[in-house]
Scaffold this motif. Structure first.
Motif, PDB file in Angstrom:
ATOM      1  N   GLY A  35       0.838  -1.202   0.000  1.00  0.00           N
ATOM      2  CA  GLY A  35       0.000   0.000   0.000  1.00  0.00           C
ATOM      3  C   GLY A  35       0.864   1.240   0.000  1.00  0.00           C
ATOM      4  O   GLY A  35       1.841   1.323   0.753  1.00  0.00           O
ATOM      5  N   ILE A  36       0.505   2.195  -0.865  1.00  0.00           N
ATOM      6  CA  ILE A  36       1.225   3.474  -0.959  1.00  0.00           C
ATOM      7  C   ILE A  36       0.243   4.582  -0.627  1.00  0.00           C
ATOM      8  O   ILE A  36      -0.848   4.634  -1.205  1.00  0.00           O
ATOM      9  CB  ILE A  36       1.811   3.661  -2.375  1.00  0.00           C
ATOM     10  CG1 ILE A  36       2.881   2.592  -2.654  1.00  0.00           C
ATOM     11  CG2 ILE A  36       2.371   5.078  -2.547  1.00  0.00           C
ATOM     12  CD1 ILE A  36       3.500   2.665  -4.040  1.00  0.00           C
ATOM     13  N   PHE A  37       0.632   5.460   0.279  1.00  0.00           N
ATOM     14  CA  PHE A  37      -0.236   6.596   0.637  1.00  0.00           C
ATOM     15  C   PHE A  37       0.088   7.774  -0.275  1.00  0.00           C
ATOM     16  O   PHE A  37       1.223   8.266  -0.283  1.00  0.00           O
ATOM     17  CB  PHE A  37      -0.041   6.988   2.105  1.00  0.00           C
ATOM     18  CG  PHE A  37      -0.903   8.159   2.490  1.00  0.00           C
ATOM     19  CD1 PHE A  37      -2.276   8.023   2.615  1.00  0.00           C
ATOM     20  CD2 PHE A  37      -0.349   9.413   2.704  1.00  0.00           C
ATOM     21  CE1 PHE A  37      -3.093   9.109   2.942  1.00  0.00           C
ATOM     22  CE2 PHE A  37      -1.146  10.508   3.036  1.00  0.00           C
ATOM     23  CZ  PHE A  37      -2.522  10.345   3.153  1.00  0.00           C
ATOM     24  N   SER A  38      -0.914   8.246  -1.011  1.00  0.00           N
ATOM     25  CA  SER A  38      -0.690   9.342  -1.956  1.00  0.00           C
ATOM     26  C   SER A  38      -1.727  10.455  -1.847  1.00  0.00           C
ATOM     27  O   SER A  38      -1.670  11.427  -2.602  1.00  0.00           O
ATOM     28  CB  SER A  38      -0.705   8.805  -3.391  1.00  0.00           C
ATOM     29  OG  SER A  38      -1.964   8.222  -3.664  1.00  0.00           O
ATOM     30  N   ALA A  39      -2.667  10.317  -0.915  1.00  0.00           N
ATOM     31  CA  ALA A  39      -3.788  11.272  -0.876  1.00  0.00           C
ATOM     32  C   ALA A  39      -3.346  12.697  -0.551  1.00  0.00           C
ATOM     33  O   ALA A  39      -4.045  13.652  -0.881  1.00  0.00           O
ATOM     34  CB  ALA A  39      -4.832  10.807   0.140  1.00  0.00           C
ATOM     35  N   HIS A  40      -2.172  12.857   0.082  1.00  0.00           N
ATOM     36  CA  HIS A  40      -1.705  14.192   0.480  1.00  0.00           C
ATOM     37  C   HIS A  40      -1.357  15.051  -0.728  1.00  0.00           C
ATOM     38  O   HIS A  40      -1.314  16.276  -0.626  1.00  0.00           O
ATOM     39  CB  HIS A  40      -0.457  14.053   1.364  1.00  0.00           C
ATOM     40  CG  HIS A  40       0.659  13.351   0.634  1.00  0.00           C
ATOM     41  ND1 HIS A  40       0.563  12.051   0.204  1.00  0.00           N
ATOM     42  CD2 HIS A  40       1.872  13.787   0.229  1.00  0.00           C
ATOM     43  CE1 HIS A  40       1.679  11.706  -0.430  1.00  0.00           C
ATOM     44  NE2 HIS A  40       2.489  12.745  -0.431  1.00  0.00           N
ATOM     45  N   ALA A  41      -1.036  14.429  -1.875  1.00  0.00           N
ATOM     46  CA  ALA A  41      -0.629  15.218  -3.052  1.00  0.00           C
ATOM     47  C   ALA A  41      -1.064  14.510  -4.333  1.00  0.00           C
ATOM     48  O   ALA A  41      -0.368  14.556  -5.342  1.00  0.00           O
ATOM     49  CB  ALA A  41       0.887  15.415  -3.050  1.00  0.00           C
ATOM     50  N   ALA A  42      -2.232  13.880  -4.286  1.00  0.00           N
ATOM     51  CA  ALA A  42      -2.624  13.012  -5.396  1.00  0.00           C
ATOM     52  C   ALA A  42      -2.696  13.772  -6.726  1.00  0.00           C
ATOM     53  O   ALA A  42      -2.044  13.389  -7.701  1.00  0.00           O
ATOM     54  CB  ALA A  42      -3.955  12.348  -5.077  1.00  0.00           C
ATOM     55  N   ILE A  43      -3.475  14.839  -6.762  1.00  0.00           N
ATOM     56  CA  ILE A  43      -3.677  15.480  -8.069  1.00  0.00           C
ATOM     57  C   ILE A  43      -2.369  16.111  -8.562  1.00  0.00           C
ATOM     58  O   ILE A  43      -2.091  16.147  -9.773  1.00  0.00           O
ATOM     59  CB  ILE A  43      -4.860  16.491  -8.025  1.00  0.00           C
ATOM     60  CG1 ILE A  43      -5.275  16.910  -9.432  1.00  0.00           C
ATOM     61  CG2 ILE A  43      -4.545  17.707  -7.176  1.00  0.00           C
ATOM     62  CD1 ILE A  43      -5.817  15.799 -10.311  1.00  0.00           C
ATOM     63  N   GLU A  44      -1.531  16.569  -7.625  1.00  0.00           N
ATOM     64  CA  GLU A  44      -0.233  17.133  -8.018  1.00  0.00           C
ATOM     65  C   GLU A  44       0.669  16.050  -8.643  1.00  0.00           C
ATOM     66  O   GLU A  44       1.395  16.294  -9.611  1.00  0.00           O
ATOM     67  CB  GLU A  44       0.474  17.741  -6.803  1.00  0.00           C
ATOM     68  CG  GLU A  44      -0.300  18.844  -6.092  1.00  0.00           C
ATOM     69  CD  GLU A  44      -1.137  18.344  -4.911  1.00  0.00           C
ATOM     70  OE1 GLU A  44      -1.868  17.344  -5.082  1.00  0.00           O
ATOM     71  OE2 GLU A  44      -1.075  18.951  -3.827  1.00  0.00           O
ATOM     72  N   LEU A  45       0.622  14.853  -8.075  1.00  0.00           N
ATOM     73  CA  LEU A  45       1.414  13.750  -8.625  1.00  0.00           C
ATOM     74  C   LEU A  45       0.912  13.372 -10.020  1.00  0.00           C
ATOM     75  O   LEU A  45       1.701  13.148 -10.948  1.00  0.00           O
ATOM     76  CB  LEU A  45       1.352  12.541  -7.684  1.00  0.00           C
ATOM     77  CG  LEU A  45       2.140  12.703  -6.368  1.00  0.00           C
ATOM     78  CD1 LEU A  45       1.621  11.735  -5.295  1.00  0.00           C
ATOM     79  CD2 LEU A  45       3.635  12.497  -6.586  1.00  0.00           C
ATOM     80  N   TYR A  46      -0.393  13.327 -10.167  1.00  0.00           N
ATOM     81  CA  TYR A  46      -0.937  13.042 -11.504  1.00  0.00           C
ATOM     82  C   TYR A  46      -0.529  14.143 -12.492  1.00  0.00           C
ATOM     83  O   TYR A  46      -0.251  13.873 -13.661  1.00  0.00           O
ATOM     84  CB  TYR A  46      -2.460  12.939 -11.460  1.00  0.00           C
ATOM     85  CG  TYR A  46      -3.021  11.619 -10.951  1.00  0.00           C
ATOM     86  CD1 TYR A  46      -2.913  10.454 -11.710  1.00  0.00           C
ATOM     87  CD2 TYR A  46      -3.692  11.544  -9.737  1.00  0.00           C
ATOM     88  CE1 TYR A  46      -3.460   9.251 -11.259  1.00  0.00           C
ATOM     89  CE2 TYR A  46      -4.245  10.349  -9.285  1.00  0.00           C
ATOM     90  CZ  TYR A  46      -4.128   9.204 -10.047  1.00  0.00           C
ATOM     91  OH  TYR A  46      -4.670   8.021  -9.610  1.00  0.00           O
ATOM     92  N   ALA A  47      -0.512  15.398 -12.025  1.00  0.00           N
ATOM     93  CA  ALA A  47      -0.115  16.490 -12.932  1.00  0.00           C
ATOM     94  C   ALA A  47       1.313  16.271 -13.429  1.00  0.00           C
ATOM     95  O   ALA A  47       1.607  16.486 -14.611  1.00  0.00           O
ATOM     96  CB  ALA A  47      -0.245  17.841 -12.225  1.00  0.00           C
ATOM     97  N   GLU A  48       2.185  15.810 -12.548  1.00  0.00           N
ATOM     98  CA  GLU A  48       3.566  15.494 -12.977  1.00  0.00           C
ATOM     99  C   GLU A  48       3.556  14.452 -14.090  1.00  0.00           C
ATOM    100  O   GLU A  48       4.255  14.577 -15.089  1.00  0.00           O
ATOM    101  CB  GLU A  48       4.353  14.897 -11.799  1.00  0.00           C
ATOM    102  CG  GLU A  48       5.126  15.880 -11.006  1.00  0.00           C
ATOM    103  CD  GLU A  48       6.101  15.179 -10.044  1.00  0.00           C
ATOM    104  OE1 GLU A  48       6.405  13.976 -10.215  1.00  0.00           O
ATOM    105  OE2 GLU A  48       6.541  15.850  -9.096  1.00  0.00           O
ATOM    106  N   ALA A  49       2.763  13.398 -13.871  1.00  0.00           N
ATOM    107  CA  ALA A  49       2.730  12.312 -14.859  1.00  0.00           C
ATOM    108  C   ALA A  49       2.175  12.809 -16.194  1.00  0.00           C
ATOM    109  O   ALA A  49       2.718  12.501 -17.261  1.00  0.00           O
ATOM    110  CB  ALA A  49       1.892  11.150 -14.331  1.00  0.00           C
TER     111      ALA A  49
END
Ligand code: DOR
Ligand code: ZN
Length: 344
Positions: A265-279
């Motif tokens: 399990g990876i916790f990503s909710a703190h910066a989810a949309i920002e991480l997707y923006a990078e991708a």
């Protein structure tokens, strides 16, 4: 400075756990997501309507004042789920059932042992237009962990789609070119897929090179780079409307990740949309982020699009080493590092 404004996203695959843990993580999602499909793999799993409605109240109570965030509830499919339960669940506003093959992942012990014995239940889902969300990995010990998604498509998903042709299915957190190919070739609105930020941003080297990184361990496991490229192409190519945002943000306490048998399990909710923006920026597809994050999933779940918007700024954001998680610590994705985008 580069900015992008999109309709407020929905997280179509989210784990928020329960009690103190839940209260620690729900505010992160509520800050950036309008709605989320809540996974039912608690201990014990959410198999009954009443349990789901109580769980929904607990989540709503953890949403900070001034934010609006709608949890969309699912039930955990077991060997004993009946067609009657499916019909009642639909009437009670449950949005989907989740299939965990028994033993596939975290808290999946009560999962389904033989899906094809549940055909009447699956048929009932098709009849009431209740989607089935699948954790698409076989659990056969003879199948290599890196091949389990591709084998699931052949052994389970294809026969399932033949035998229950009207069932709408989300292949959750896809990780392989095999899954992308199957979905784009099927080219049918009854089959869609969610994609996580980690599978768009990382390959298996991020898990294993230079030392094992327990905080990059999730299921389905990170795959080789060619699969990551296939996912980037999927979310930005001509069949992009079949793919939508589902973080699979799955918090575990630090000591359950950093140990001799660490949890997936990876916790990503703190910066989810920002991480997707990078991708999406890497894929040259920032103009497609809104469809992926805020439109394709809503359309699949037959929900209205959100009217609120969020704005992302191309400005580096530092990620803390850890967050409080009940009495424990939670190590987020990019812990102690940065993300290239920030929420305005
Ligand atoms: O990595 C994962 N974590 N994959 C899953 O399928 C379950 C999830 C969890 O609940 O921790
Ligand atoms: Zn999950």
């Amino acid at each position: 400075m580069k900015t992008i404004t999109i309709k407020k996203p929905d997280d179509m695959h989210l784990h928020v756990r329960a009690d103190d843990a839940l209260r620690s993580v729900v505010p992160f999602s509520a800050r950036q997501m309008a709605r989320a499909i809540i996974m039912p793999n608690l201990k014990p799993p959410i198999t009954q309507i009443e349990q789901a409605l109580t769980y929904r109240k607990q989540i709503q109570a953890a949403v900070p004042q001034g934010l609006s965030f709608t949890p969309l509830m699912t039930l955990y499919l077991t060997d004993h789920t009946t067609p009657e339960l499916v019909i009642q669940a639909k009437e009670a506003g449950i949005v989907a059932f989740k299939l965990y093959p028994a033993g596939a992942t975290t808290n999946s012990d009560s999962g389904v042992t033989d899906l094809f014995r549940l055909l009447p239940t699956l048929q009932a889902m098709a009849e009431v237009d209740m989607p089935l969300l699948v954790h698409g990995e076989v659990t056969d010990e003879n199948v290599d962990i890196f091949d389990r998604e591709a084998v699931f498509i052949e052994r389970i998903l294809k026969p399932l789609m033949d035998q229950v042709p009207d069932l709408r299915i989300v292949m959750e957190h896809i990780t392989t070119s095999d899954a992308v190919r199957f979905i784009t070739q099927t080219n049918d609105s009854r089959l869609a897929a969610s994609v996580t930020p980690q599978h768009l941003l990382m390959n298996r080297n991020h898990l294993l090179v230079g030392g094992v990184r327990p905080h990059h361990y999730c299921l389905p496991i990170l795959k080789r780079e060619s699969h990551r490229q296939a996912l980037l192409e999927a979310v930005s190519g001509c069949h992009a409307s079949f793919f939508f945002l589902g973080t699979d943000s799955a918090p575990h306490p630090q000591n359950a990740k950093e140990c001799t048998c660490g949890c997936a399990g990876i916790f990503s909710a703190h910066a989810a949309i920002e991480l997707y923006a990078e991708a999406f920026e890497e894929a040259g597809a920032l103009h497609q982020l809104e469809a992926f994050a805020s439109q394709n999933g809503a359309r699949f779940y037959r929900l209205p699009e959100n009217q609120e918007t969020i704005t992302l700024i191309k400005q580096e954001q530092s990620i803390p080493e850890s967050f409080d998680f009940g009495m424990q610590k939670l190590i987020p994705l990019r812990s102690g590092q940065s993300v290239a985008w920030s929420l305005a």
